[in-house]
Design a protein around this motif. Structure first.
Motif, PDB file in Angstrom:
ATOM      1  N   PRO A 171     -45.876  88.576 -55.206  1.00 42.17           N
ATOM      2  CA  PRO A 171     -47.151  87.905 -55.530  1.00 42.17           C
ATOM      3  C   PRO A 171     -47.637  87.769 -54.045  1.00 42.17           C
ATOM      4  N   LYS A 172     -47.032  87.574 -52.857  1.00 44.81           N
ATOM      5  CA  LYS A 172     -47.468  87.688 -51.699  1.00 44.81           C
ATOM      6  C   LYS A 172     -48.071  89.122 -51.120  1.00 44.81           C
ATOM      7  N   ASN A 173     -47.416  89.938 -51.636  1.00 48.34           N
ATOM      8  CA  ASN A 173     -47.635  91.493 -51.312  1.00 48.34           C
ATOM      9  C   ASN A 173     -48.956  91.893 -52.156  1.00 48.34           C
ATOM     10  N   ASN A 174     -48.879  91.644 -53.576  1.00 45.77           N
ATOM     11  CA  ASN A 174     -49.941  92.183 -54.326  1.00 45.77           C
ATOM     12  C   ASN A 174     -51.299  91.375 -54.065  1.00 45.77           C
ATOM     13  N   GLN A 175     -51.099  90.034 -53.968  1.00 46.61           N
ATOM     14  CA  GLN A 175     -52.429  89.264 -53.980  1.00 46.61           C
ATOM     15  C   GLN A 175     -52.998  89.087 -52.526  1.00 46.61           C
ATOM     16  N   GLN A 176     -52.280  89.455 -51.635  1.00 47.23           N
ATOM     17  CA  GLN A 176     -52.701  89.393 -50.038  1.00 47.23           C
ATOM     18  C   GLN A 176     -52.545  90.654 -49.446  1.00 47.23           C
ATOM     19  N   VAL A 177     -51.616  90.894 -48.882  1.00 47.94           N
ATOM     20  CA  VAL A 177     -51.236  92.270 -47.985  1.00 47.94           C
ATOM     21  C   VAL A 177     -51.828  93.560 -48.809  1.00 47.94           C
ATOM     22  N   GLU A 182     -55.905  97.839 -49.831  1.00 54.50           N
ATOM     23  CA  GLU A 182     -56.890  98.590 -50.699  1.00 54.50           C
ATOM     24  C   GLU A 182     -58.542  98.498 -50.331  1.00 54.50           C
ATOM     25  N   GLU A 183     -58.700  97.113 -49.683  1.00 56.77           N
ATOM     26  CA  GLU A 183     -60.028  97.019 -49.454  1.00 56.77           C
ATOM     27  C   GLU A 183     -60.358  97.790 -47.854  1.00 56.77           C
ATOM     28  N   ALA A 184     -59.425  97.802 -47.255  1.00 60.95           N
ATOM     29  CA  ALA A 184     -59.429  98.730 -46.057  1.00 60.95           C
ATOM     30  C   ALA A 184     -59.543 100.224 -46.311  1.00 60.95           C
ATOM     31  N   THR A 185     -58.996 100.560 -47.216  1.00 56.38           N
ATOM     32  CA  THR A 185     -58.954 101.961 -47.658  1.00 56.38           C
ATOM     33  C   THR A 185     -60.471 102.365 -48.101  1.00 56.38           C
ATOM     34  N   ARG A 186     -60.996 101.271 -48.993  1.00 60.43           N
ATOM     35  CA  ARG A 186     -62.137 101.615 -49.635  1.00 60.43           C
ATOM     36  C   ARG A 186     -63.410 101.397 -48.307  1.00 60.43           C
ATOM     37  N   GLY A 235     -51.898 109.385 -42.625  1.00 67.76           N
ATOM     38  CA  GLY A 235     -51.090 108.101 -42.322  1.00 67.76           C
ATOM     39  C   GLY A 235     -50.362 107.448 -43.717  1.00 67.76           C
ATOM     40  N   VAL A 236     -49.729 106.694 -43.489  1.00 67.84           N
ATOM     41  CA  VAL A 236     -49.080 105.780 -44.597  1.00 67.84           C
ATOM     42  C   VAL A 236     -49.152 104.354 -44.182  1.00 67.84           C
ATOM     43  N   TYR A 237     -49.274 103.421 -45.148  1.00 62.50           N
ATOM     44  CA  TYR A 237     -49.180 102.106 -45.089  1.00 62.50           C
ATOM     45  C   TYR A 237     -47.912 101.757 -45.906  1.00 62.50           C
ATOM     46  N   TYR A 238     -46.903 100.928 -45.401  1.00 65.52           N
ATOM     47  CA  TYR A 238     -45.600 100.712 -45.806  1.00 65.52           C
ATOM     48  C   TYR A 238     -45.516  99.285 -46.138  1.00 65.52           C
ATOM     49  N   ALA A 239     -45.391  98.614 -47.153  1.00 66.04           N
ATOM     50  CA  ALA A 239     -45.282  97.171 -47.049  1.00 66.04           C
ATOM     51  C   ALA A 239     -43.970  96.796 -47.932  1.00 66.04           C
ATOM     52  N   ASP A 240     -43.086  95.972 -47.415  1.00 71.92           N
ATOM     53  CA  ASP A 240     -41.934  95.385 -47.954  1.00 71.92           C
ATOM     54  C   ASP A 240     -42.221  94.640 -49.305  1.00 71.92           C
ATOM     55  N   ASN A 241     -41.310  94.831 -50.322  1.00 76.57           N
ATOM     56  CA  ASN A 241     -41.676  94.230 -51.672  1.00 76.57           C
ATOM     57  C   ASN A 241     -40.469  93.369 -51.985  1.00 76.57           C
ATOM     58  N   THR A 242     -39.642  92.995 -51.077  1.00 78.51           N
ATOM     59  CA  THR A 242     -38.262  92.098 -51.366  1.00 78.51           C
ATOM     60  C   THR A 242     -38.732  90.834 -51.091  1.00 78.51           C
ATOM     61  N   ARG A 244     -40.282  87.119 -51.670  1.00 80.18           N
ATOM     62  CA  ARG A 244     -40.932  86.628 -52.820  1.00 80.18           C
ATOM     63  C   ARG A 244     -41.962  85.550 -52.290  1.00 80.18           C
ATOM     64  N   ASP A 245     -41.770  84.760 -51.366  1.00 76.65           N
ATOM     65  CA  ASP A 245     -42.688  83.933 -50.803  1.00 76.65           C
ATOM     66  C   ASP A 245     -43.381  83.991 -49.665  1.00 76.65           C
ATOM     67  N   THR A 246     -43.429  85.187 -49.014  1.00 76.98           N
ATOM     68  CA  THR A 246     -43.682  85.415 -47.793  1.00 76.98           C
ATOM     69  C   THR A 246     -44.253  86.797 -47.596  1.00 76.98           C
ATOM     70  N   ALA A 247     -45.545  86.896 -46.955  1.00 78.56           N
ATOM     71  CA  ALA A 247     -46.114  87.993 -47.070  1.00 78.56           C
ATOM     72  C   ALA A 247     -45.627  88.823 -45.930  1.00 78.56           C
ATOM     73  N   PRO A 248     -45.510  90.171 -46.492  1.00 79.93           N
ATOM     74  CA  PRO A 248     -44.602  90.996 -45.697  1.00 79.93           C
ATOM     75  C   PRO A 248     -45.600  91.649 -44.642  1.00 79.93           C
ATOM     76  N   THR A 249     -45.004  92.220 -43.490  1.00 77.94           N
ATOM     77  CA  THR A 249     -45.543  92.909 -42.393  1.00 77.94           C
ATOM     78  C   THR A 249     -45.808  94.217 -42.804  1.00 77.94           C
TER      79      THR A 249
END
Length: 362
Positions: A171-177, A182-186, A235-242, A244-249
């Protein structure tokens, strides 16, 4: 002198007779019905046919799809063409391996209000299909790979809610990071007025992978690879998905680095030099400036770039997308499934028009 009786009948009556008038009025009413009641179904037919030919390849840079270099990825994998994006779906993970889309200023100028319609992808054979129940109470979001906000029309929006376009996302990945990326890409597209080719998907790099439901594999990370032909930025955006309760870097890496991790050649038409160049991609839309180029970050001399793809393999993959028309499995099955869907839709529309016509003629 006997006066002739004046014929006061309507000219239409003279021409057609009473039954003829009913038929004519029925035809007029039928036309109105088709426009009003059948408009949505006609649009469905148009959208279905729009993804059944070479237009499908428009979502790829120079019309060349990403290629699965790692042989194990080919098992139970299906090319799928949707409205506004394409998918290489895996029946092993029950998620996409990659999702490709071409974003342009014109495309993103269309603002479609969001209408959630998460659904199972019935074109995928049942044994390989992700289910809505797989995600229920799993603790993971149904994470769009091609986001709803990228879609230029309602047909594309509906397609974007297919589970074939989803991965289990923290959730922290999907809803925030991920939302911010996605907004930055657009923003790159809309503020700088340039096309962006995007390939998004999951990474499965842990020795022991977690699953939800009936075997949907949870990715260890999610990626978004982008290429801007006008400026040569990659380039590539890469976000950890492991977590659960912390937004990944978010990490920004080269395309070669991602190819080494995944075994996929994301942009076969780019040179190795282009894929080793890494730029300082914006992490938020506010970081994108209309008249400011994206800064160069570094040259990746260490990663193992994916091997070049032979021309015959590219042509074969292109043919798969063009001939499948968005269905999966063998070409014959794909074409048959798509034709059956269209036949059923036409039959339904004709039956409704006939019923309406009979009511007029009574």
């Amino acid at each position: 002198m006997v006066k002739k009786k004046r014929n006061s009948a309507n000219p239409l009556s003279q021409l057609f007779g009473q039954n003829g008038i009913k038929v004519l009025l029925g035809l007029v009413a039928t036309g109105s019905f088709a426009i009003a009641f059948g408009q949505e179904k006609i649009q469905q037919l148009v959208s279905m046919s729009s993804t059944s030919n070479s237009a499908c390849l428009d979502q790829f840079y120079r019309e060349v799809p990403p290629y699965l270099v790692r042989e194990s990825l080919h098992k139970n994998s299906f090319p799928m063409c949707f409205n506004g994006f394409n998918v290489m779906y895996s029946g092993i993970s029950k998620t996409p391996l990659w999702v490709a889309e071409a974003l342009t200023p014109t495309r993103l100028s269309q603002k479609i209000p969001r209408e959630d319609n998460f659904h199972e992808e019935t074109r995928v054979p049942s044994e390989y299909r992700a289910l809505l129940s797989d995600y229920k109470s799993s603790g993971y979001d149904r994470g769009h790979m091609a986001p709803n906000a990228d879609m230029p029309n309602k047909a594309a929006q509906l397609d974007s809610f297919s589970l074939a376009n989803m991965v289990p996302q923290a959730p922290k990945n999907n809803q925030q990071v991920w939302r911010e990326l996605e907004e930055a890409t657009r923003a790159i597209v809309t503020k700088q007025k340039q096309d962006v080719y995007v390939v998004t998907g999951p990474v499965y790099s842990a020795k022991k992978l977690k699953t939800i439901g009936q075997g949907v594999i949870v990715p260890t990370a999610t990626y978004k690879a982008i290429y801007l032909p006008k400026k040569g930025v990659a380039g590539v955006y890469y976000a950890d998905n492991t977590l659960r309760d912390t937004a990944p870097t978010v990490k920004v890496m080269s395309i070669c680095a991602l190819e080494e991790l995944t075994g996929i050649n994301f942009f076969p038409e780019l040179t190795e030099d282009q894929k080793r160049n890494t730029y300082r991609l914006p992490l938020k839309a506010t970081q994108v400036k209309a008249n400011q180029d994206i800064a160069y970050l570094h040259w990746d001399a260490e990663s193992q770039c994916a091997a070049d793809v032979a021309e015959d393999k590219i042509l074969s993959l292109q043919k798969d997308f063009k001939s499948s028309g968005g269905s999966v499995g063998e070409t014959s099955m794909a074409s048959s499934g798509n034709d059956n869907n269209q036949d059923a839709l036409v039959k339904q529309l004709i039956e409704e028009i006939l019923q309406y016509l009979l009511q007029i003629l009574k």
